[in-house]
Structures are given as structure tokens and as C-alpha cells.
Design an enzyme around this catalytic site. Structure first.
Site, PDB file in Angstrom:
ATOM      1  N   ASP A  14       0.716  -1.156  -0.063  1.00  0.00           N
ATOM      2  CA  ASP A  14      -0.046  -0.161  -0.091  1.00  0.00           C
ATOM      3  C   ASP A  14       0.856   1.445  -0.154  1.00  0.00           C
ATOM      4  O   ASP A  14       1.095   1.990   1.159  1.00  0.00           O
ATOM      5  CB  ASP A  14      -0.882  -0.049   1.234  1.00  0.00           C
ATOM      6  CG  ASP A  14      -2.002   1.105   0.998  1.00  0.00           C
ATOM      7  OD1 ASP A  14      -1.975   1.720   0.183  1.00  0.00           O
ATOM      8  OD2 ASP A  14      -2.670   1.226   2.064  1.00  0.00           O
ATOM      9  N   ALA A  15       1.253   1.468  -1.112  1.00  0.00           N
ATOM     10  CA  ALA A  15       2.432   2.555  -1.389  1.00  0.00           C
ATOM     11  C   ALA A  15       1.880   3.910  -2.070  1.00  0.00           C
ATOM     12  O   ALA A  15       2.505   4.889  -1.975  1.00  0.00           O
ATOM     13  CB  ALA A  15       3.651   2.274  -2.023  1.00  0.00           C
ATOM     14  N   LYS A  16       0.716   3.845  -2.639  1.00  0.00           N
ATOM     15  CA  LYS A  16       0.082   4.789  -3.560  1.00  0.00           C
ATOM     16  C   LYS A  16       0.854   5.514  -4.314  1.00  0.00           C
ATOM     17  O   LYS A  16       1.030   6.746  -4.167  1.00  0.00           O
ATOM     18  CB  LYS A  16      -0.760   5.654  -2.385  1.00  0.00           C
ATOM     19  CG  LYS A  16      -1.841   4.807  -1.817  1.00  0.00           C
ATOM     20  CD  LYS A  16      -2.420   5.974  -0.433  1.00  0.00           C
ATOM     21  CE  LYS A  16      -3.463   5.173   0.082  1.00  0.00           C
ATOM     22  NZ  LYS A  16      -2.784   4.128   1.220  1.00  0.00           N
ATOM     23  N   ARG A  17       1.714   5.058  -5.152  1.00  0.00           N
ATOM     24  CA  ARG A  17       2.644   5.768  -6.155  1.00  0.00           C
ATOM     25  C   ARG A  17       2.008   5.988  -7.291  1.00  0.00           C
ATOM     26  O   ARG A  17       0.878   5.683  -7.486  1.00  0.00           O
ATOM     27  CB  ARG A  17       3.775   4.636  -6.378  1.00  0.00           C
ATOM     28  CG  ARG A  17       4.605   4.071  -5.260  1.00  0.00           C
ATOM     29  CD  ARG A  17       5.214   5.242  -4.520  1.00  0.00           C
ATOM     30  NE  ARG A  17       6.420   4.874  -3.622  1.00  0.00           N
ATOM     31  CZ  ARG A  17       6.781   4.704  -2.373  1.00  0.00           C
ATOM     32  NH1 ARG A  17       5.163   4.650  -1.601  1.00  0.00           N
ATOM     33  NH2 ARG A  17       7.493   4.643  -1.791  1.00  0.00           N
TER      34      ARG A  17
END
Length: 272
Positions: A91-94
Site C-alpha cells: 500500500d504505497a500509493k505511487r
């Protein structure tokens, strides 16, 4: 991990639970603090305690990045400890221009061996394409989020609907049901029927059940599809169910409770 394998895990285990390993170093029980890596030791015990009651694990990378190199090491060891039977989400939302996204994709899919990574769609297809080009890996695109700020953009009128609907429709043309999921927040229960109508066959990653108050029943009744089609995440409700030496046993009980409830909804909506 292929869609067929993920669906089989849901069928066999009769649940679609994703355990969020959003481990705050300051909340690790004191009795683990003498271990060389307290965060990993905490995660290891949570994984052992929930393995039979879940199909996926989600790591919010911010909880590890905040500790610098040692946090990255804890995250790496945690990913290596999770068995290949379970879907592993960064869950890095890149999401950035192509060259940068290519390096993000390499970091999470090669260096750390995640099965999926969350991405933000604001910069468009070329910022997402490097993730989608990895075989047997998944891109999980932010669709409709749980936070109050969703009303600033996502829930604004656009065309004949809302902006988030336009984003999901557009993104469905970038990937397939074999490599593209959408984040749909559990607290947005009123919108799930509309979202499922737009993307009937895609998987949804659903955060917000448990501590954030989303209804598992409501989501399941509105959004389960023939393959299950949901990964419902619970983090704090499971990993912090207990604060002392019994924390792992309490995590087992909460995860098992979610799993038992999910089995009921699967039997009704997606009988395998």
C-alpha cells in the site's frame, strides 16, 4: 499471483480477508522490544496467528519507511515470511511519470516481491503503465477512498456522474480483470452498487472495515461477484486486538470472526 490462484484461495478458505500489517513501532508490545527486530517479530506472530483465516496481507509502506533503513529491512523480512499462498500488497500509493514509475514497479515487484501495489491515477495512463506491464502482478488503482477529502475531487460531478466513476471507466481500458483492481473504501457503502455496475468483474480492495466503521455485510451484499471479487482489509481491528502477551491469540479470534462472517456471504452471493 494469477487471478485463478487468488480465486482458488478464496474458494478453499471461504474468506476474502486481507490483514493490514500497518505496524506502528511505538505500538509493538513491550515484551517484544528485546528482539533484534521488534517490528518483524510482531508481524511474524500476527502472520502465524491469521494465516488460516486470510487470503492476503497489506503493508502500508509509510509505517516502515518512517524508520529508514531498519524499517525497509523489517518490511523486506515480513514480505519474505508471508507464504506464496497469500496475496501480498504494497500500500504505497505511487504514481509518477514513466521513468519514475518504472523504478517504483521494480522496487515493489522485483526487489520486494509484492504481488500488487496501490497507485494514484491523477497523472494518467503513462504513470500507471509500468506497473501493468509486469506479468502476474497487480495494479490497485485508487477509485473511491474512505477519507473525508474524497468529496473534494472524487465525489464531484463529472459528465453524467461523479469524477471517480469517470476515472474507473477510463482505467478499465488500461488493464484487465487479470491485473487491475480498484481501491473502494468501505465507508462509501452507499456507492458500492454503482461501482460494481461500472466494473462488474474487477476485484476491489476494500479498506475501512473495523476501526473505521465500514459495514462488511453491506459491502459484501452489494459487491461480491462470481469469483468473490473482494479483498476486504482490516488492520487495527486485528493486529491491535490485544496489547499484551496474548496479542496474537486475540488477533486469531478477530480474524476468525471476520472469516466466519465472510463464509456466509460467499455462500449466498458467490457459491463456488
Amino acid at each position: 499471483m494469477t487471478r485463478a490462484f487468488l480465486t482458488e484461495q478464496i474458494r478453499v478458505k471461504k474468506n476474502y480477508l486481507c490483514v493490514g500489517l500497518d505496524t506502528d513501532p511505538q505500538k509493538v508490545p513491550d515484551f517484544l522490544k528485546h528482539f533484534p527486530d521488534p517490528v518483524f517479530e510482531f508481524n511474524r506472530r500476527i502472520i502465524d496467528a491469521t494465516l488460516d483465516h486470510s487470503v492476503a496481507y497489506k503493508i502500508n509502506t509509510a509505517f516502515y519507511e518512517v524508520s529508514g533503513a531498519s524499517g525497509w529491512e523489517s518490511m523486506s523480512k515480513t514480505i519474505d515470511y508471508i507464504p506464496p499462498t497469500h496475496f501480498k500488497i504494497a500500500d504505497a500509493k505511487r504514481g509518477d511519470i514513466g521513468n519514475t514509475s518504472s523504478l517504483y514497479a521494480r522496487a515493489f515487484f522485483e526487489t520486494l516481491s509484492f504481488d500488487a501495489v496501490t497507485v494514484a491515477p491523477y497523472m494518467g495512463e503513462d504513470s500507471i503503465r509500468p506497473f501493468l506491464d509486469y506479468p502476474d502482478k497487480w495494479t490497485i488503482l485508487l477509485g473511491l477512498t474512505s477519507n473525508a477529502g474524497a468529496s473534494d475531487f472524487e465525489l464531484q460531478p463529472h459528465g453524467n456522474g461523479m469524477l471517480y466513476e469517470s476515472v474507473i471507466r477510463k482505467a478499465c481500458g488500461w488493464g484487465t480483470t487479470e491485473n487491475l483492481m480498484f481501491v473502494i473504501g468501505a465507508t462509501q457503502g452507499d456507492w458500492f452498487t454503482r461501482v460494481r455496475a461500472i466494473a462488474p468483474d474487477h476485484f476491489f480492495l476494500v479498506p475501512g472495515v473495523g476501526a473505521q466503521g465500514g459495514s462488511l455485510k453491506d459491502i459484501s451484499e452489494k459487491a461480491l461477484n462470481r469469483d468473490g471479487g473482494l479483498l476486504v482489509n482490516a488492520s487495527r481491528a486485528i493486529i491491535y486486538a490485544g496489547a499484551g502477551e496474548e496479542f496474537a491469540e486475540k488477533a486469531t479470534a478477530v480474524a476468525a470472526g471476520y472469516g466466519s462472517e465472510m463464509a456466509i456471504y460467499l455462500n449466498k452471493k458467490a457459491p463456488f
